[in-house]
Write a protein that holds these residues in place. Structure first.
Motif, short mmCIF file in Angstrom:
data_model
loop_
_atom_site.label_atom_id
_atom_site.label_comp_id
_atom_site.label_asym_id
_atom_site.label_seq_id
_atom_site.Cartn_x
_atom_site.Cartn_y
_atom_site.Cartn_z
N ALA A 1 -38.00 10.54 4.07
CA ALA A 1 -39.27 11.56 3.71
C ALA A 1 -38.71 12.92 3.20
N SER A 2 -37.92 13.47 4.10
CA SER A 2 -37.33 14.90 4.12
C SER A 2 -36.20 14.98 2.93
N PHE A 3 -35.40 13.93 2.93
CA PHE A 3 -34.41 13.81 1.78
C PHE A 3 -35.29 13.88 0.36
N LEU A 4 -36.18 13.07 0.28
CA LEU A 4 -36.91 12.79 -0.82
C LEU A 4 -37.60 14.33 -1.45
N ASN A 5 -38.21 15.00 -0.30
CA ASN A 5 -38.66 16.29 -0.26
C ASN A 5 -37.58 17.40 -0.93
N GLY A 6 -36.51 17.38 -0.21
CA GLY A 6 -35.49 18.38 -0.79
C GLY A 6 -35.10 17.94 -2.22
N LEU A 7 -35.23 16.55 -2.56
CA LEU A 7 -34.66 16.30 -4.04
C LEU A 7 -35.67 16.70 -4.80
N ALA A 8 -37.04 16.63 -4.62
CA ALA A 8 -38.02 16.82 -5.45
C ALA A 8 -38.10 18.50 -5.83
N LEU A 9 -37.61 19.21 -4.55
CA LEU A 9 -37.64 20.65 -4.74
C LEU A 9 -36.48 21.06 -5.89
N ALA A 10 -35.41 20.45 -5.67
CA ALA A 10 -34.28 20.80 -6.37
C ALA A 10 -34.52 20.47 -7.74
N ASN B 1 -40.06 16.97 9.50
CA ASN B 1 -40.87 17.16 8.31
C ASN B 1 -41.84 18.28 8.35
N VAL B 2 -42.22 18.68 9.72
CA VAL B 2 -42.90 19.88 9.95
C VAL B 2 -41.84 21.19 9.33
N GLN B 3 -40.85 20.88 9.78
CA GLN B 3 -39.74 22.23 9.70
C GLN B 3 -39.53 22.14 8.28
N SER B 4 -39.49 20.96 7.55
CA SER B 4 -39.32 21.12 6.01
C SER B 4 -40.56 21.72 5.29
N ALA B 5 -41.75 21.46 5.81
CA ALA B 5 -43.07 21.82 5.34
C ALA B 5 -42.86 23.52 5.43
N LEU B 6 -42.62 24.07 6.71
CA LEU B 6 -42.52 25.10 7.29
C LEU B 6 -41.70 26.27 6.08
N TRP B 7 -40.51 25.59 5.46
CA TRP B 7 -39.55 26.25 4.90
C TRP B 7 -40.03 26.07 3.21
N HIS B 8 -41.12 25.23 3.17
CA HIS B 8 -41.65 25.06 1.48
C HIS B 8 -42.45 26.22 1.69
N ILE C 1 -35.02 30.36 -5.08
CA ILE C 1 -35.47 30.04 -3.90
C ILE C 1 -35.87 28.74 -3.27
N ILE C 2 -36.67 28.13 -4.48
CA ILE C 2 -37.03 26.67 -4.46
C ILE C 2 -35.86 25.64 -4.05
N PHE C 3 -34.79 26.13 -5.03
CA PHE C 3 -33.58 25.17 -5.08
C PHE C 3 -32.73 25.38 -3.71
N ALA C 4 -32.41 26.62 -3.21
CA ALA C 4 -32.27 26.87 -2.07
C ALA C 4 -32.70 26.24 -0.70
N GLY C 5 -33.96 26.19 -0.71
CA GLY C 5 -34.81 25.32 0.50
C GLY C 5 -34.47 23.93 0.15
N GLY C 6 -34.64 23.34 -1.10
CA GLY C 6 -34.45 21.84 -1.28
C GLY C 6 -32.98 21.63 -0.74
N GLY C 7 -32.07 22.55 -1.43
CA GLY C 7 -30.49 22.04 -0.84
C GLY C 7 -30.45 22.04 0.59
N ARG C 8 -30.92 22.91 1.26
CA ARG C 8 -31.05 22.91 2.77
C ARG C 8 -31.50 21.79 3.57
N ILE C 9 -32.64 21.41 2.82
CA ILE C 9 -33.44 20.05 3.39
C ILE C 9 -32.37 18.71 3.02
N ILE C 10 -31.93 18.81 1.95
CA ILE C 10 -31.21 17.46 1.40
C ILE C 10 -29.91 17.53 2.36
N LYS C 11 -29.41 18.61 2.46
CA LYS C 11 -28.07 18.62 3.31
C LYS C 11 -28.38 18.18 4.83
#
Length: 315
Positions: free
Chosen positions: A89-98, A152-159, A196-206
């Motif tokens: 789910a986190s990977f998909l979230n990061g991909l969607a952000l990018a 996932n909560v951490q990902s949401a926090l960065w969102h 900002i969105i791309f940087a956050g997505g990239g961090r979550i993807i990584k």
């Protein structure tokens, strides 16, 4: 009946669940408000922020699914349970952000070439409401993270940290447009938001990619752990060692060890498990006891035996 007692293969995350439900409902409501406001005001910065909010709704929805799946018990097919879906789910979230960020960049370039009129008053009102909403959600998620660790909560926090910065950017854009009438500030701010969105997505993807690839978690030093196991009485060599994360806070380790045949193997295993648990917090480990003369290891085993014989001759 399956016994997986060494590692808890389920997560009961009542705090995270309540936090995400509250965040999801409030985010979905404000997303609708922001989309309508962006369309009426014709503000790309506001619309780009609303696209980010849509990704937040999707991310939170996936996170809720992950939390509910994490409560399911392991079975004969999914022996590690359903914890790994948290990472998927986190990977998909990061991909969607990018992907959303790339779309914002493309639209921002188009608006630079062909500027469009903007209703800055409506833009400012919606952005101000967004600032308050994002500030509240950021604080709620931060408080939840202090009580329960969840990627996932951490990902949401960065969102929402990104959303908070986006709201500030939209407000600044509206004020500059009001005083200067420079329309290209709107697409410029939207592209900053996209960055900002791309940087956050990239961090979550990584982070999620590294877990999916079963890399050694960043908090551990594999050589240090190998040395700690080697220090256990009766252990003569450590090899074939693997350490990976099932989810954000569930770790597993496997290793093969050559042992001194004069020492009881069960005592060695017990000592290794205690070392891993007390020093590194690793509670799920599988240690295979081996003898270099019995278990074939090719040149590695031959070299080990030669070295051991030389050491014994010098004693």
């Amino acid at each position: 009946m399956y016994d997986y007692h060494h590692l808890h293969h389920v997560k009961e995350q009542s705090r995270s669940k309540r936090t995400l439900w509250f965040t999801l409902i409030l985010t979905a409501f404000f997303t609708i408000v922001e989309i309508i406001g962006g369309l009426l005001s014709n503000s790309l910065a506001l619309l780009s922020d609303s696209m980010h909010m849509i990704s937040d709704v999707i991310a939170l929805g996936l996170s809720m699914v992950a939390i509910y799946l994490a409560t399911k018990q392991p079975n004969a097919r999914f022996t590690f349970g359903y914890l790994r879906f948290e990472i998927i789910a986190s990977f998909l979230n990061g991909l969607a952000l990018a992907i959303i960020a790339v779309g914002i960049f493309i639209e921002g370039i188009r608006r630079f070439i062909t500027p469009e009129p903007i209703d800055f008053k409506l833009m400012l009102i919606i952005a101000s409401i967004g600032l308050i909403v994002n500030l509240v959600l950021t604080l709620v998620l931060k408080h939840s993270m202090e009580e329960e660790e969840n990627l996932n909560v951490q990902s949401a926090l960065w969102h929402f940290i990104g959303d908070l910065l986006s709201s500030v950017g939209v407000i600044i854009s509206a004020i500059i447009i009001y005083f200067t009438s420079i329309a290209w500030v709107d697409p410029l701010i939207s592209m900053v938001i996209g960055g900002i969105i791309f940087a956050g997505g990239g961090r979550i993807i990584k982070e999620s990619y590294l877990i999916l690839m079963e890399s050694v978690p960043g908090k551990f030093n594999l050589d240090e752990i190998r040395e700690a196991i080697a220090q256990v009485e009766g252990v003569e060599d450590v090899h074939e060692m693997h350490l990976w994360a099932i989810s954000s806070d569930h770790y597993s380790l496997t290793a093969h060890v050559f042992i001194d045949e004069k020492i009881q193997p069960f005592c060695i295993i017990l000592a290794i498990n205690e070392t891993l648990k007390e020093k590194y917090g690793i509670e799920h480990s599988t240690i295979q006891m081996e003898h270099a003369n019995i278990h074939p290891h090719g040149e590695y085993g031959k070299e080990f035996l030669r070295t051991r014989e030389e050491e014994r001759e010098h004693e």
